[in-house]
Scaffold this active site. Sequence first.
Site, PDB file in Angstrom:
ATOM      1  NE  ARG A  35      -1.681  -2.100   2.798  1.00  0.00           N
ATOM      2  CZ  ARG A  35      -1.758  -3.353   2.354  1.00  0.00           C
ATOM      3  NH1 ARG A  35      -2.767  -3.724   1.625  1.00  0.00           N
ATOM      4  NH2 ARG A  35      -0.813  -4.252   2.634  1.00  0.00           N
ATOM      5  CB  THR A  36       3.366   2.578   2.322  1.00  0.00           C
ATOM      6  OG1 THR A  36       2.614   2.070   3.420  1.00  0.00           O
ATOM      7  CG2 THR A  36       3.911   3.949   2.670  1.00  0.00           C
ATOM      8  NE  ARG A  64       7.059   0.715   4.976  1.00  0.00           N
ATOM      9  CZ  ARG A  64       5.851   0.159   4.937  1.00  0.00           C
ATOM     10  NH1 ARG A  64       5.725  -1.119   4.637  1.00  0.00           N
ATOM     11  NH2 ARG A  64       4.767   0.863   5.189  1.00  0.00           N
ATOM     12  CG  HIS A  97       3.392   3.780   8.743  1.00  0.00           C
ATOM     13  ND1 HIS A  97       3.552   4.595   7.632  1.00  0.00           N
ATOM     14  CD2 HIS A  97       2.948   2.584   8.253  1.00  0.00           C
ATOM     15  CE1 HIS A  97       3.231   3.920   6.539  1.00  0.00           C
ATOM     16  NE2 HIS A  97       2.868   2.704   6.888  1.00  0.00           N
ATOM     17  CE  LYS A 126      26.662  -2.499  -5.692  1.00  0.00           C
ATOM     18  NZ  LYS A 126      26.733  -1.383  -6.662  1.00  0.00           N
TER      19      LYS A 126
HETATM   20  N1   CP Z   1      -0.333  -0.043   5.820  1.00  0.00           N
HETATM   21  C1   CP Z   1       0.882  -0.302   5.289  1.00  0.00           C
HETATM   22  O1   CP Z   1       1.909   0.305   5.662  1.00  0.00           O
HETATM   23  O2   CP Z   1       0.868  -1.270   4.321  1.00  0.00           O
HETATM   24  P1   CP Z   1       2.136  -1.741   3.498  1.00  0.00           P
HETATM   25  O3   CP Z   1       3.089  -2.390   4.475  1.00  0.00           O
HETATM   26  O4   CP Z   1       1.609  -2.683   2.463  1.00  0.00           O
HETATM   27  O5   CP Z   1       2.772  -0.524   2.906  1.00  0.00           O
END
Ligand code: CP
Length: 307
Positions: free
Chosen positions: A51-52, A101, A129, A80
């Site tokens: 999703r993100t 991320r 998040h 590396k």
């Molecule tokens: N909600 C969320 O962060 O989903 P993903 O891990 O799929 O990005």
Amino acid sequence: MRHLLDTTDLSLQEIDDMIATAIDIIDNKEKYAHICDGKKLATLFFEPSTRTRLSFEAAMMELGGNVLGFSEAASSSASKGESVEDTARMVSCYADIIAMRHPLEGAPRVASFKSGVPIINAGDGGHSHPTQTLTDLLTIYREKGTFDGLTIGLCGDLKFGRTVHSLIKAMCRYNDVKFVLISPKELGVPDYIKSDILDKSGCSYKEVETMDEVMAELDILYMTRIQRERFFSEDEYLKHKDAFILDLDKLKNAKADLAIMHPLPRVNEISPEVDDDPRAKYFVQALNGKYIRMALIKTLLEWGGAL
Ligand code: CP
């Protein structure tokens, strides 16, 4: 130039403005279709995501911009030994804004020290998040029309679930919000969230171990996945993996206007039979994620003078 590393980087007014922008985008998509023409978003994902990452990429495309990036550390020069600082410094030569991320808590903050473009924290370890929280806030606002006076049940892995930590930080800033923390004792909200955020804000909260005893009180039920990847042993995970499973029977005593949310992905914690219940909001929540990320990209580029 500003980054988004934690939800508290934004004032309440800025969050309100971003939600208003997202709603305007939903209502007037054409108006925004070219505002990022010629701009590039880099998605640097050192940890898996559906999703993100994809909603960030769709968001930039729907604003007229382009995307580049990687979806796993193994396909980047991190494999590396390149540092997060150097990666961010390099990528800011190629893109106007970066969504990152990383499994290590604080990595996006470290990246921000050397980046020449805004860094967005797209999830760092078990810490935070913030764009999921903005997604959640947009969803709550669209469903309830307010943030004040709500009773929010947070259910599942409240220890490792970074979306829960970010949402508590955000919702504590509104008036008369009550949290009901539903988890096994071992997976409760970390002490620092209680002492530094819940206690200091004066937010009311209680901790319980079953959904049934509190279901009737809730305006929002926020389900979460047991975070398998953050457990120290598989045995510990197996002990908790099906601790909570929401099904239609458990919803018998729930309010008619309960909003059931989940950041997704789900494993077993919401039975598929709940998906058709009008109170299930988790798929519209995922769609809201694209709109709020469009608003966020626009806002950060404007603040940095790139738009
Ligand atoms: N909600 C969320 O962060 O989903 P993903 O891990 O799929 O990005």
